[in-house]
Design an enzyme around this catalytic site. Sequence first.
Site, PDB file in Angstrom:
ATOM      1  N   SER A 191       1.101  -1.328  -0.143  1.00 45.80           N
ATOM      2  CA  SER A 191       0.551  -0.274   0.202  1.00 45.80           C
ATOM      3  C   SER A 191       0.607   1.505  -0.203  1.00 45.80           C
ATOM      4  CB  SER A 191      -0.947  -0.207   1.291  1.00 45.80           C
ATOM      5  OG  SER A 191      -1.545   0.980   1.041  1.00 45.80           O
ATOM      6  N   ASP A 261     -18.035 -14.610 -13.430  1.00 42.53           N
ATOM      7  CA  ASP A 261     -17.546 -15.325 -12.518  1.00 42.53           C
ATOM      8  C   ASP A 261     -16.804 -15.907 -13.263  1.00 42.53           C
ATOM      9  OD1 ASP A 261     -15.804 -16.789 -11.134  1.00 42.53           O
ATOM     10  OD2 ASP A 261     -17.432 -17.167  -9.962  1.00 42.53           O
ATOM     11  N   ASP A 264     -13.314 -16.727 -16.984  1.00 41.83           N
ATOM     12  CA  ASP A 264     -12.579 -17.242 -16.544  1.00 41.83           C
ATOM     13  C   ASP A 264     -12.647 -19.146 -16.771  1.00 41.83           C
ATOM     14  OD1 ASP A 264     -13.450 -18.435 -13.706  1.00 41.83           O
ATOM     15  OD2 ASP A 264     -11.956 -16.965 -12.988  1.00 41.83           O
ATOM     16  N   ASP A 268     -15.993 -20.127  -8.890  1.00 39.27           N
ATOM     17  CA  ASP A 268     -15.125 -20.218  -7.776  1.00 39.27           C
ATOM     18  C   ASP A 268     -15.405 -19.195  -6.789  1.00 39.27           C
ATOM     19  OD1 ASP A 268     -13.693 -18.652  -8.951  1.00 39.27           O
ATOM     20  OD2 ASP A 268     -12.117 -19.918  -8.583  1.00 39.27           O
ATOM     21  N   ILE A 270     -14.168 -16.052  -7.812  1.00 36.51           N
ATOM     22  CA  ILE A 270     -13.123 -15.683  -8.050  1.00 36.51           C
ATOM     23  C   ILE A 270     -13.333 -15.059  -9.377  1.00 36.51           C
ATOM     24  CG2 ILE A 270     -10.058 -15.584  -8.437  1.00 36.51           C
ATOM     25  CD1 ILE A 270     -10.735 -18.221  -5.818  1.00 36.51           C
ATOM     26  N   ASP A 405      -9.041  -5.553  -5.097  1.00 36.77           N
ATOM     27  CA  ASP A 405      -7.951  -4.435  -4.339  1.00 36.77           C
ATOM     28  C   ASP A 405      -9.512  -3.007  -4.414  1.00 36.77           C
ATOM     29  OD1 ASP A 405      -7.130  -2.548  -3.051  1.00 36.77           O
ATOM     30  OD2 ASP A 405      -5.095  -2.790  -3.440  1.00 36.77           O
ATOM     31  N   HIS A 445      -6.962  -5.618  -0.299  1.00 36.01           N
ATOM     32  CA  HIS A 445      -5.847  -4.429  -0.118  1.00 36.01           C
ATOM     33  C   HIS A 445      -4.885  -5.506   0.365  1.00 36.01           C
ATOM     34  CE1 HIS A 445      -3.908  -1.506  -0.423  1.00 36.01           C
ATOM     35  NE2 HIS A 445      -4.015  -1.234   0.464  1.00 36.01           N
TER      36      HIS A 445
END
Length: 544
Positions: A191, A261, A264, A268, A270, A405, A445
């Site tokens: 950060s 989602d 890809d 999941d 992600i 993030d 983050h």
Amino acid sequence: MPILSYLRTATTALPAVITIILLTIDAFGHSADFDFDSTSPNARVWFSEFVPAGTNVTFPDNDPTCARSSQVVLTDTCRIAMFIPTSERSNISFEAWFPRNWTGRFLSTGNGGLSGCIQYEDMAYASALGFATVGANNGHNGTSGRPFLNNSEVVEDFAFRSMHTGVLVGKNLTETFYGSPHNKSYYLGCSTGGRQGLKSVQDFPEDFDGVVAGAPAADFNHLLDWSGHFFNITGNSSASTFLPTDQWINLVHPDVLAQCDDIDGVKDGIIEDPNLCEYDPTGLICEEDGGTNANATGCITQAQAGMIKEVYLPFYIEGELAYPRIQPGSESLPIFYTGEPFVYTADWFRYVVYNDPSYDVDTLSEKDWALAAELDPIDISTWSGDLSAFRDRQGKVLTYHGQADGLISSKNSERYYDRVSDTMGLNSSELDEFYRLFRISGMGHCSGGVGAWEIGQTLAGSGGETSVDELNLDPASNVLMAMVRWVEEGVAPETVLGTKYVDDTVSEGVAFARAHCRYPLRNTYDGTGDYTKEESWNCLEVDQ
Ligand SMILES: *[C@@H]1O[C@H](CO)[C@@H](O)[C@H](O)[C@H]1NC(C)=O
Ligand SMILES: *[C@@H]1O[C@H](CO)[C@@H](O)[C@H](O)[C@H]1NC(C)=O
Ligand SMILES: *[C@@H]1O[C@H](CO)[C@@H](O)[C@H](O)[C@H]1NC(C)=O
Ligand SMILES: *[C@@H]1O[C@H](CO)[C@@H](O)[C@H](O)[C@H]1NC(C)=O
Ligand SMILES: *[C@@H]1O[C@H](CO)[C@@H](O)[C@H](O)[C@H]1NC(C)=O
Ligand SMILES: *[C@@H]1O[C@H](CO)[C@@H](O)[C@H](O)[C@H]1NC(C)=O
Ligand SMILES: *[C@@H]1O[C@H](CO)[C@@H](O)[C@H](O)[C@H]1NC(C)=O
Ligand SMILES: *[C@@H]1O[C@H](CO)[C@@H](O)[C@H](O)[C@H]1NC(C)=O
Ligand SMILES: *[C@@H]1O[C@H](CO)[C@@H](O)[C@H](O)[C@H]1NC(C)=O
Ligand SMILES: *[C@@H]1O[C@H](CO)[C@@H](O)[C@H](O)[C@H]1NC(C)=O
Ligand SMILES: *[C@@H]1O[C@H](CO)[C@@H](O)[C@H](O)[C@H]1NC(C)=O
């Protein structure tokens, strides 16, 4: 020239501390001859102490906003705390933690946000790994930006001088303490700490051999402008555009996942590469507001949909791209949509840009954004694309960024990489020699999130919170040890293996793992394998 005047301060400052350090060295059974003249000491040692492994050290004087009142020290350590003036109107609090089991390596930690806080957990982590470790308070105490008010010296400490001073003093102390100089020098931070790492790479190429910079707050002025502009888009909590936080999490985020989602190939939770997600909130608009969503409790208005669309657009100032968009997926941990001016932006404008604590930050608009960027105090932007001095002395830099993030857009780390590529005229295989960016899917983050986000970036999650013996030292899955191997053995990390622990608790075992790719490669599911296994994914080249 501020750097030179600082150097004088640092070098004339040290001798006065030496007798106190001698006492500490005795605690380790070391002996060394010192021959210092103790003239004009500016720095002074507050105290030094021997801290046996397992001690829970408390910090009663530490500013409460730092929320760091204690830290378990994992290995036998000599702790030295010092006060170091950096100018007539500024000073730093500095600590050096010297482990008995020294590896010959030196490491500086960094800071976060606008603080003002030594990151004791990082000092415990690096010293447990055998680094002679230093940290400083960035020129002020606590998380508020108020100490910047009318004092550009404190801003200068924050921009670069606190850390650079700590590195020079710390390297000197390391040699004094152990009786031989460090072999290699490292940095670990995220950060604002990521920005500090890049600042060193850009402007102090001698400071480190290896820099691990997470989620860097680079292009700092535009970052704070961008952070502030969301309030203008969302409006306050009584605006027709406003959407409460729980609806971002429970309505918008599931809708983002529904649309993005499985791009890809795996559902999941992600989003492996959010660049591929063009989110459209239109389907959430209520039937009675002309939309298609019949769920009266779980629907939004046209005005809210317009606001959401705007939130995900890149940020322009006076027609020019100033900062990339916030990535879809990050709304699972929303930060900017509270209906109030973002706190760091508010502090920066009150205490740095306008030096007026009563400045009405509710009214900040484009002309203010432009002014902040133009001011760029002490070159805090940290945006130089020329890393040739660092490259030429064989320095290595690894940046990583969580793709979800919600505080610093992960897209900005790609933008910086591309900027370095353009500035230096190097393609990605040439940059690979000294600079690699890893995109950590499903990470928020610096840490946390649904993805395989444990990459050895902090003590928490490295398995060694209670015992050094349990620390994960595998360079495949620990970014800091990957950097050590890159610097010392010339073996660069091809991927960073992330681990997701059950309930984010190491002792509960591994839920799944994923090998994160270096930019611009994209992690791509093979279409058939077990997606929780890293071998079912490949890093492939893509058309950007
Ligand atoms: C540390 O600083 C002192 C005081 O300036 C100097 O005399 C000494 O040579 C330095 N030691 C090292 C190892 O740089
Ligand atoms: C360390 O001490 C503090 C203050 O007494 C306490 O709150 C904290 O829980 C302790 N930490 C551990 C790990 O025992
Ligand atoms: C020091 O390192 C040795 C060997 O690696 C290890 O056995 C020992 O536990 C370490 N001691 C401390 C205090 O970390
Ligand atoms: C350190 O600097 C601050 C200003 O940032 C000042 O208020 C404080 O008095 C200084 N401390 C000492 C001991 O000089
Ligand atoms: C520094 O590296 C050299 C060469 O690898 C090694 O011999 C020496 O022991 C190292 N020094 C320390 C303090 O580890
Ligand atoms: C920070 O706090 C320490 C006490 O923990 C104090 O001695 C020091 O002067 C403070 N620094 C500033 C810049 O106010
Ligand atoms: C900051 O400086 C300005 C301009 O010099 C002055 O008007 C103001 O009173 C100062 N504010 C504080 C809190 O010292
Ligand atoms: C955003 O800023 C513009 C220009 O200053 C202003 O007209 C608009 O009302 C602001 N919107 C919100 C929601 O605050
Ligand atoms: C929101 O902004 C409007 C217009 O500026 C103002 O009248 C209202 O009081 C504000 N509401 C809150 C909760 O701040
Ligand atoms: C309506 O939306 C709410 C809030 O998102 C949700 O909890 C509920 O399950 C939805 N109901 C239906 C029938 O979709
Ligand atoms: C990068 O440039 C080098 C030198 O011009 C070239 O050999 C290499 O093929 C290029 N790599 C890529 C990925 O374009």
